[in-house]
Design a protein around this motif. Structure first.
Motif, PDB file in Angstrom:
ATOM      1  N   ARG A 210      -7.481   3.472   6.572  1.00  0.00           N
ATOM      2  CA  ARG A 210      -6.761   2.330   6.036  1.00  0.00           C
ATOM      3  C   ARG A 210      -7.065   2.175   4.554  1.00  0.00           C
ATOM      4  O   ARG A 210      -6.186   1.975   3.729  1.00  0.00           O
ATOM      5  CB  ARG A 210      -7.187   1.057   6.788  1.00  0.00           C
ATOM      6  N   GLN A 211      -8.337   2.311   4.207  1.00  0.00           N
ATOM      7  CA  GLN A 211      -8.704   2.138   2.803  1.00  0.00           C
ATOM      8  C   GLN A 211      -8.162   3.259   1.933  1.00  0.00           C
ATOM      9  O   GLN A 211      -8.018   3.100   0.723  1.00  0.00           O
ATOM     10  CB  GLN A 211     -10.224   2.012   2.657  1.00  0.00           C
ATOM     11  N   GLY A 213      -5.254   4.266   2.281  1.00  0.00           N
ATOM     12  CA  GLY A 213      -3.824   4.023   2.173  1.00  0.00           C
ATOM     13  C   GLY A 213      -2.994   4.617   3.287  1.00  0.00           C
ATOM     14  O   GLY A 213      -1.776   4.683   3.184  1.00  0.00           O
TER      15      GLY A 213
ATOM     16  N   ARG B 312     -13.413  -6.175  -2.506  1.00  0.00           N
ATOM     17  CA  ARG B 312     -12.485  -6.008  -1.382  1.00  0.00           C
ATOM     18  C   ARG B 312     -11.216  -6.823  -1.586  1.00  0.00           C
ATOM     19  O   ARG B 312     -10.133  -6.424  -1.163  1.00  0.00           O
ATOM     20  CB  ARG B 312     -13.169  -6.408  -0.067  1.00  0.00           C
ATOM     21  N   ILE B 317      -8.160  -5.017   0.464  1.00  0.00           N
ATOM     22  CA  ILE B 317      -8.726  -4.843   1.804  1.00  0.00           C
ATOM     23  C   ILE B 317      -8.793  -6.195   2.508  1.00  0.00           C
ATOM     24  O   ILE B 317      -8.415  -6.336   3.666  1.00  0.00           O
ATOM     25  CB  ILE B 317     -10.103  -4.186   1.717  1.00  0.00           C
ATOM     26  N   ASP B 318      -9.266  -7.206   1.784  1.00  0.00           N
ATOM     27  CA  ASP B 318      -9.203  -8.573   2.286  1.00  0.00           C
ATOM     28  C   ASP B 318      -8.176  -9.315   1.442  1.00  0.00           C
ATOM     29  O   ASP B 318      -8.038  -9.047   0.253  1.00  0.00           O
ATOM     30  CB  ASP B 318     -10.572  -9.258   2.153  1.00  0.00           C
ATOM     31  N   PRO B 337      -4.799  -2.103   1.376  1.00  0.00           N
ATOM     32  CA  PRO B 337      -5.335  -1.176   0.365  1.00  0.00           C
ATOM     33  C   PRO B 337      -4.227  -0.280  -0.175  1.00  0.00           C
ATOM     34  O   PRO B 337      -4.245   0.117  -1.335  1.00  0.00           O
ATOM     35  CB  PRO B 337      -6.366  -0.364   1.139  1.00  0.00           C
TER      36      PRO B 337
END
Lengths: 349, 516
Positions: A210-211, A213, B312, B317-318, B337
């Motif tokens: 997820r981080q 992308g 974040r 992300i948050d 993200p």
């Protein structure tokens, strides 16, 4: 390359060869192929033809499992697809026309896509655990199929529909051709594009993906939809082969065979790296087993036990612990190749 | 001390993994009642040596693996950590691997509970746990949940558990990495007591001050080979570092005060990123922060001060629940993200294993992952291009082993960090948020990463650099933002700042004991 081959596919292939050998001993004509009326016949052809539905479902299952998921609803989707197709054909004034069959098949596939989207929605959007999410459709789906068939076994007499399950094209069974197309399509779609990489990445580490992308939601919905689509195709083959839609029994327990095929093929239920080729070998092992039961003359009541024994053997052979033990034996016999540790071993860290 | 026989003697230990020779003919010994430090860069083989000693890797299991371990003079061959533990070798790992949802007493005695009538004798279990805790002067309720205590206390509980089994050898792998100065002092007191009782303690840490403070002797490894064994009192720190990284310290010196020109000098320049009253309930109070093109902004603060939380939110992300975020003059709301990456904001997590690398994929796949995700699955990067990317980043960041097909799981921490960095560099972000990029990695890799940050900024990339090490923040940043208690308390140009002045701000006037 050589190492990867041995770690993943070695034992399933050995098992397949062993089963072939047993068959050959019990039935010397096992490998013989002949052409009758322009159609290919032989035990191997039977294995391929009867194994086609399991393989088709197992291909979809492989991708689902690679994302850390599981799809228990495939058997129910088989039944629904068969029920939809048969009820359309029966309700049509011309059950034998190609147009009717085309409509029936397309309707069945479209409904399967909706069912797959539903599974994907539950897993990817609502975040329900895959085993629970698909359990819903596994139980409810048979009920839905019963509603469609109104509790009857729908027997259809439609030559074009019969072709799907028992026809031949260029001498090869249609179901085998369909399975080959699905297999090739899945392989090309995931390995020629980046789909496979992204699926594996989500299966191994969802948060890291997820981080980075990766749109895991879309990926999950895609694999569950593909799985249901594949299940519907398998359901059509099964229904066509029996010329009847049986809401209770079409595709019964096929999800278990499909999961087994994936596991035998070396894809971990924990998700991540997957092997479609392994799944192919796994599906062949399972189908060859069933054939072996008949050729060797094992009483049908013992079939399940025999199957369980073989599956246990394959799983034991693949387990890291057994491999380590084998490795020690080999070395103590002084025949140890100067190899390196397997990945499993190193992963202890 | 040399008159004594060594309690541990490892001779000619070699261990290989696919594509990596982790240990190559290493000798190692420990004497009773000494604290022995094991030093080396990431990937030098420290962890592997420990795992060989503790039975995680059986050294007779692979044809390429060999060696001999003597414990108190007897040859031993452990089939697993449990056997090693029974033989008196106890380990406390870097990540406390205890069970937070069980009580302290249960954790200490887990698997070794005294039995009575076929069941567990809970009273005896508790009594024994209390004895062990008292031995460490740890005054906590043994019935309380372990997870309710600080990491430092958990670490001490882990040690209590380790010494219960009559440990002859106690291995402490990075025990201080998440402790503050007082907690470190407490740990060292316990170590000294155990040492006085004749326990041999293997101490692994990246903090050289601590190594010098606590250890009697040290062994240096490099690239899987033994560099040497030294008495701590007899080796200069400079020499030690040189032996660890195997090259001159010039790279470190060259970095000193090589700060990028402060950006945002002109008032009319549009900041690359401007956060106004950006906040999130229960996470951080509203924050104002600007980052200009080509500058390195340091983000300092204690653990839990809100550094990571801010990062974040900035990187999608948050989600923030107040304020606005303007990128290049245009307001944006990052919902994922992915949307932040699309605007050129990349975040490299402090939690490398859980949120960074994808362990079972190859170095190549890990490097191209973000780039590929951005392009979408239908537009695969060609095999040739992937290879080019992998090879060029492996070279540029000096990733070892230099093999694009190596599985990232098998790489050392520092190299995993570099792979992660390569992933973000491959998407060519405009703002790279690095959260603790040098934590838990060795001096050499640290210097390389610091140098990289400077180079990136010189080439026009903006970097938000988060680190608990103030020297590092000071060395790299043109501006430093400081967080305290989940709010941004200062945003100052780094011209004549010192560690002490930063600490003063972080502590807000309070005089705190400084660890370094």
């Amino acid at each position: 390359m050589n190492r990867m081959f041995s770690s993943r596919l070695f034992w399933p292939v050995v098992m397949l060869l062993v089963l072939f050998t047993i068959n050959l001993v019990a039935f010397p004509g096992f490998f013989s192929l002949e052409v009758k009326n322009g159609h290919l016949f032989g035990s191997l052809v039977d294995i391929a033809r009867n194994g086609a539905p399991t393989l088709i479902i197992a291909v979809g299952m492989t991708l689902v499992i690679a994302t850390r998921g599981i799809d228990l609803s495939v058997g129910a989707v088989c039944a629904i697809a068969g029920a939809v197709a048969c009820s359309i054909i029966l309700g049509s004034p011309e059950p034998g026309s190609i147009g009717t069959v085309a409509v029936a098949v397309i309707a069945a596939l479209l409904i399967a896509l909706v069912l797959g989207l539903w599974n994907g929605f539950l897993v990817a959007v609502l975040g329900i655990q895959p085993i629970i999410a698909t359990l819903i459709l596994m139980t409810a789906g048979r009920g839905a199929a019963m509603l469609i068939t109104e509790g009857q076994i729908l027997t259809v007499n439609s030559p074009p529909f019969k072709v799907i399950g028992s026809g031949f094209v260029l001498g090869i069974p249609v179901s085998v051709v369909i399975a080959a197309v699905i297999f090739a399509a899945a392989a090309l779609l995931t390995r020629r594009t980046a789909l496979g990489l992204l699926i594996e990445s989500v299966g191994i580490n969802p948060e890291a993906s997820r981080q980075a992308g990766v749109r895991s939601r879309g990926l999950l919905i895609t694999v569950y939809t593909f799985s249901a689509f594949a299940a519907a195709i398998a359901g059509l083959i099964l229904t066509s082969n029996q010329t009847a839609a049986d809401a209770n029994n079409t595709g019964l327990f096929i999800e278990l065979d499909a999961i087994l095929a994936v596991v035998i093929g070396g894809t971990s239920l924990a998700g991540g790296r997957y092997s479609l080729l392994g799944t192919l070998v796994g599906a062949l092992v399972i189908q060859t087993l069933v054939t072996t039961v008949y050729t060797v003359g094992i009483p049908p009541i013992a079939t399940m036990v025999f199957k369980a024994a073989v599956v246990t053997a394959v799983c034991l052979l693949q387990s890291p612990t057994t491999n380590a033990t084998f490795g020690r034996w080999r070395r103590s016999l002084g025949r140890g190749r100067p190899g390196t540790r397997t990945a499993e071993r190193a992963s202890v860290s | 001390m040399n008159a004594q026989a060594p309690v541990v003697e490892m001779t000619n230990i070699s261990i290989s993994f696919p594509g990596v020779k982790a240990l190559d003919g290493v000798n190692f010994r420990m004497f009773p009642g000494e604290v022995h430090s094991l030093l080396g860069e990431n990937g030098a083989g420290k962890s592997t040596l420990i795992k060989a000693l503790t039975g995680v890797y059986a050294i007779d299991s692979g044809p390429a693996d060999s060696g001999e371990i003597l414990l108190a003079g007897n040859r031993v061959s452990f089939a697993g950590p449990a056997q090693a533990q029974n033989a008196g070798i106890s380990t406390v790992y870097q990540e406390v691997n205890l069970l937070g949802n069980l009580s302290v007493a249960e954790n200490i005695m887990l698997g070794r509970e005294p039995r009575r009538f076929g069941g567990i004798d809970w009273r005896a279990t508790r009594r024994r746990a209390v004895e062990l805790l008292r031995g460490l002067h740890l005054d906590i309720d043994p019935g309380s949940l372990l997870g309710s205590h600080s990491l430092a206390v958990q670490q001490l509980v882990a040690i209590a558990r380790a010494i219960d089994v009559n440990a002859k050898v106690l291995i402490l792998d990075e025990p201080t990495s998440s402790l503050d100065a007082d907690e470190v002092a407490e740990l060292f007191r316990v170590i000294r007591e155990l040492k006085a009782e004749g326990v041999a303690i293997l101490f692994v840490s990246h903090f050289l001050d601590q190594v010098y403070e606590i250890s009697d002797r040290l062994t240096v490894l490099r690239n899987g080979k033994l560099v040497g064994e030294y008495r701590t009192a007899e080796i200069l720190r400079l020499d030690l570092v040189q032996k660890m990284i195997g090259k001159e310290l010039a790279i470190l010196d060259a970095l000193e005060r090589r700060i990028v020109e402060p950006g945002g000098g002109e008032d009319d320049e549009v900041p690359l990123l401007a956060a106004t009253a950006l906040g999130r309930k229960g996470s951080i109070a509203p924050v104002d922060l600007r980052v200009y093109t080509g500058e390195v902004v340091g983000l300092a603060g204690l653990l839990g001060s809100g550094r990571t939380e801010l990062a974040r939110i900035l990187s999608g992300i948050d989600r923030p629940d107040s304020g606005e975020l303007v990128i290049d003059g245009t307001p944006h709301r990052f919902r994922t993200p992915r949307s932040a990456l699309a605007r050129g904001v990349a975040y490299s997590s402090e939690n490398r294993r859980a949120e960074g690398i994808v362990e079972d994929l190859t170095v190549r796949d890990n490097i191209v992952l973000a780039l590929q995700a951005d392009r979408g699955w239908f537009h695969p990067i060609s095999r040739k291009r992937r290879d080019e990317l992998a090879v060029s980043y492996i070279q540029a960041l000096n990733i070892r082993p230099a093999n694009p097909d190596a599985i990232v799981r098998n790489l050392s921490g520092g190299n995993q960090q570099k792979v992660l960095l390569a992933r973000w560099l491959a998407v060519a972000p405009r703002l790279l948020i690095l959260d603790e990029p040098t934590r838990g990695i060795d001096v050499g890799a640290k210097a390389e990463i610091q140098k990289l940050v400077v180079n990136l900024a010189e080439n026009g990339m903006s970097v938000l650099f988060i680190s608990a090490e103030l020297e590092e923040v000071l060395r790299l940043s043109s501006r430093i933002a400081i967080m305290r208690d989940r709010r941004l308390v200062a945003d100052i140009v780094n011209d004549d700042l010192t560690v002490d002045s930063l600490l003063a701000i972080i502590a807000d006037g309070e005089l705190t004991a400084v660890e370094r």
